[in-house]
Design a protein around this motif. Structure first.
Motif, mmCIF file in Angstrom:
data_model
loop_
_atom_site.group_PDB
_atom_site.id
_atom_site.type_symbol
_atom_site.label_atom_id
_atom_site.label_comp_id
_atom_site.label_asym_id
_atom_site.label_seq_id
_atom_site.Cartn_x
_atom_site.Cartn_y
_atom_site.Cartn_z
ATOM 1 N N LEU A 13 0.731 -1.149 0.186
ATOM 2 C CA LEU A 13 0.104 -0.171 -0.039
ATOM 3 C C LEU A 13 0.799 1.298 0.202
ATOM 4 N N LEU A 14 1.887 1.478 0.899
ATOM 5 C CA LEU A 14 2.840 2.529 0.841
ATOM 6 C C LEU A 14 3.583 2.681 -0.645
ATOM 7 N N PHE A 20 5.699 7.901 -2.771
ATOM 8 C CA PHE A 20 6.857 6.865 -3.071
ATOM 9 C C PHE A 20 7.252 6.863 -4.634
ATOM 10 N N ILE A 21 6.063 6.896 -5.256
ATOM 11 C CA ILE A 21 6.267 6.812 -6.824
ATOM 12 C C ILE A 21 7.118 7.862 -7.516
ATOM 13 N N TRP A 136 12.115 13.661 0.533
ATOM 14 C CA TRP A 136 10.914 13.204 0.064
ATOM 15 C C TRP A 136 10.294 12.015 0.450
ATOM 16 N N ILE A 137 11.088 10.843 0.009
ATOM 17 C CA ILE A 137 10.669 9.565 0.153
ATOM 18 C C ILE A 137 10.659 9.201 1.662
ATOM 19 N N VAL A 149 12.887 -0.133 6.079
ATOM 20 C CA VAL A 149 13.868 -1.035 5.241
ATOM 21 C C VAL A 149 13.254 -1.530 4.189
ATOM 22 N N SER A 150 12.057 -1.809 4.146
ATOM 23 C CA SER A 150 11.581 -2.281 2.675
ATOM 24 C C SER A 150 11.140 -1.210 1.766
ATOM 25 N N VAL A 151 10.916 -0.196 2.273
ATOM 26 C CA VAL A 151 10.623 0.910 1.356
ATOM 27 C C VAL A 151 11.780 1.572 0.748
ATOM 28 N N GLN A 152 12.917 1.548 1.540
ATOM 29 C CA GLN A 152 14.158 2.010 0.872
ATOM 30 C C GLN A 152 14.768 0.999 0.256
#
Length: 213
Positions: A13-14, A20-21, A136-137, A149-152
Motif C-alpha cells: 500500500l505504501l 513513493f512513486i 521526500w521519500i 527498510v522495505s521501502v528504502q
C-alpha cells in the motif's frame, strides 16, 4: 504468518502512494540525466578533437559540482522543502542542456567552456534533485517506521535498475546518432526528454495535491 502478511500488505500500500512513486521517478531521472553525459563526455570530447587533459578537467569539475553543493542543499531543503527543491533541480537540468547542445568540434570553433558549464550545472542539479528525492521519500514511512527498510530497498532497486538500464544503453544511443557531435546531440535529446517528462510529472503531482486538498 499473519503479521508477515500484514507487513507485506502495508508495504504494498505504501509503494502505491505518490509519495513513493514520484520521488523514485525523480531520483531515477536525476541519476540518468547526470550519468549519461558524464559517462560519454570524455569519449565525445576526444572524438571532437579535445585533449585528454581537457576532457579530464571537465569530469573533475563535474565531480566537484556533484558534491560541493551538499554543504548548502540542506539549507535549501529546509527553506523550500523537497517538492520545490525538485523543481529547482529540474530547472537547472534544463538550463544545463543549453551549453551541452552548443558543444562543437575544435575545428568548428568549439570551446571547452561549453562542456565545463554544462557538466557543472548537471552536477549541481543532481545534488539538489537526488537529495530532494531522498528526503521526500522519507515521508512514506514516517508513520510506519518498521517498514523503512522495505521501502528504502524498493526505492534503491527501482532507481538503480531503471537508471542503470538507461546508462548502459547510452553508448548505443551515441553510436546510433553517428558518434561525434551528432551522437552527442542525440544523447542530449534523450536527456532533455527525461528532464521534460519528469518536470511534467512533478507539475501534475503538485496540481493533484492541491486539487485533492
Amino acid at each position: 504468518m499473519r503479521d508477515t502478511n500484514n507487513s507485506l500488505f502495508d508495504t504494498f500500500l505504501l509503494l502505491r502512494q505518490s509519495n513513493f512513486i514520484v520521488p523514485v521517478i525523480l531520483e531515477t531521472s536525476c541519476w540518468s540525466i547526470m550519468a549519461a553525459p558524464m559517462g560519454l563526455a570524455r569519449t565525445a570530447m576526444t572524438e571532437l578533437g579535445y585533449s585528454m587533459r581537457q576532457s579530464l578537467l571537465v569530469i573533475e569539475l563535474h565531480f566537484l559540482a556533484m558534491y560541493i553543493p551538499g554543504f548548502f542543499t540542506g539549507a535549501l531543503l529546509q527553506r523550500f522543502g523537497p517538492i520545490i527543491s525538485s523543481f529547482i533541480s529540474m530547472a537547472i537540468f534544463l538550463i544545463s542542456l543549453v551549453p551541452l547542445f552548443l558543444c562543437e568540434t575544435i575545428e568548428n570553433g568549439g570551446s571547452i567552456a561549453s562542456w565545463i558549464s554544462g557538466l557543472i550545472l548537471i552536477g549541481i542539479a543532481w545534488n539538489i534533485g537526488f537529495t530532494s528525492g531522498t528526503v521526500w521519500i522519507g515521508k512514506v514511512y514516517k508513520d510506519f517506521p518498521t517498514l523503512r527498510v522495505s521501502v528504502q530497498a524498493a526505492n534503491d532497486f527501482f532507481m538503480f535498475f531503471i537508471s542503470g538500464v538507461y546508462v548502459v544503453s547510452t553508448s548505443f544511443i551515441y553510436e546510433a546518432g553517428g558518434s561525434g557531435i551528432s551522437g552527442w546531440r542525440i544523447l542530449n535529446f534523450t536527456v532533455a526528454g527525461i528532464a521534460v517528462v519528469t518536470s511534467l510529472i512533478l507539475i501534475g503531482d503538485t496540481l493533484w495535491r492541491r486539487i485533492s486538498g
